[in-house]
Design a protein around this motif. Structure first.
Motif: not given
Length: 314
Positions: A126, A182-183, A193, A195, A199-200, A203, A209
């Protein structure tokens, strides 16, 4: 009789040789183990669209889903070895799944074709996490259990390997999709996370992220200042390659024809662009090198899965 034989001999010498039939002479079916629209499917379609221009026959994509990615390689292994049925193949189906599931094939069930691409993986937290570097995260995970999200192997294997090699206590929390994983990190439900770029990246770019390390052999081009785990002093890498296989016993000349078309197609700029949209990069390997990578991965990932308690009991 002797004279007649002498008269006929020149005409026999002048007879044209029989032409060899052209191959391939009809379409080639390409089995893909995942559904339409995903990273593997789109990448395979891009490669095959270029390869069929070289082969001058259609390459028909068939999405054979099921069995957590094992249905397609099983059908390839059982297909007629004439070169008209091949399949896309990745570490997930050949080097990982057989350790976790009962499958109807093994690494000797196939004739190998070239490797074409590499999946990328990264470790993130995060944006307001207290961990600013991968070293910070690892130090914390040595002191206490740190939860992380992922969809499953191979995404989670890098942190399992850190547990084994440096004594961290990363705890895996599984999610059905990369977006959910990721969420969960953004929402504070897990502390990290592991990934892939699709997906990353959104964010990270939106400031929700923070990426701490690439878990792949190379840095991500989108974040060239973020080091790999190896560059950070940890000999851990998630290696996951995409390539092609055929049934065992396809004639060598046919394998060579298909393999050369795949190799040339994978080098096309349009393919690199398609791979980049799904967080992948070109990784063109000979058939021999792709097979060697799969066999090395099978051994390495088998050890990691057993260590993590994820391997099936035999």
């Amino acid at each position: 009789m002797k004279r007649r034989g002498l008269i006929l001999a020149p005409s026999l010498l002048a007879a044209p040789a029989l032409a060899q039939p052209r191959w391939p002479d009809r379409e080639i079916q390409v089995l893909v183990p995942f559904g339409a629209g995903g990273s593997t499917d789109v990448s395979v379609r891009a490669i095959c669209a270029e390869a069929e221009k070289i082969l001058n026959v259609p390459m028909q994509i068939v999405n054979r889903t099921g069995g957590q990615g094992t249905a397609a390689p099983q059908q390839v292994a059982q297909s007629r070895p004439d070169g008209h049925t091949i399949g896309s193949a990745a570490m997930s189906g050949l080097a990982i799944a057989p350790h976790m599931l009962e499958v109807g094939y093994n690494l000797d069930s196939f004739s190998y074709l070239p490797g074409t691409a590499r999946f990328l993986y990264g470790i993130g937290v995060r944006a307001d996490s207290p961990y600013g570097t991968i070293q910070d995260l690892i130090n914390a995970a040595k002191a206490r259990r740190i939860t992380f999200s992922a969809t499953g192997p191979p995404n989670n294997l890098g942190l399992f390997e850190l547990n084994r090699k440096v004594g961290t206590r990363f705890g895996f929390v599984p999610f059905q999709s990369g977006a959910e994983a990721v969420t969960a990190a953004i929402g504070g439900h897990v502390e990290a996370t592991s990934q892939t770029p699709p997906e990353m990246i959104p964010a990270i770019q939106s400031g929700r992220l923070r990426m701490l390390a690439s878990a792949s052999p190379a840095r991500w081009k989108e974040f060239p200042d973020v080091p790999t785990l190896r560059e950070s002093g940890f000999d851990v890498v998630i290696e996951s390659l995409l390539g092609f296989v055929a049934p065992k016993g396809v004639p060598p000349e046919r394998l060579a024809t298909i393999g050369e078309a795949i190799r040339r197609a994978a080098a096309a700029p349009v393919v690199e662009e398609a791979l980049g949209r799904f967080g992948m990069v070109p990784a063109i390997l000979s058939a021999q090198d792709f097979e060697a990578a799969i066999r090395t991965g099978f051994t390495r990932y088998g050890e990691q899965l057993r260590e993590a308690g994820l391997a099936r009991r035999t």
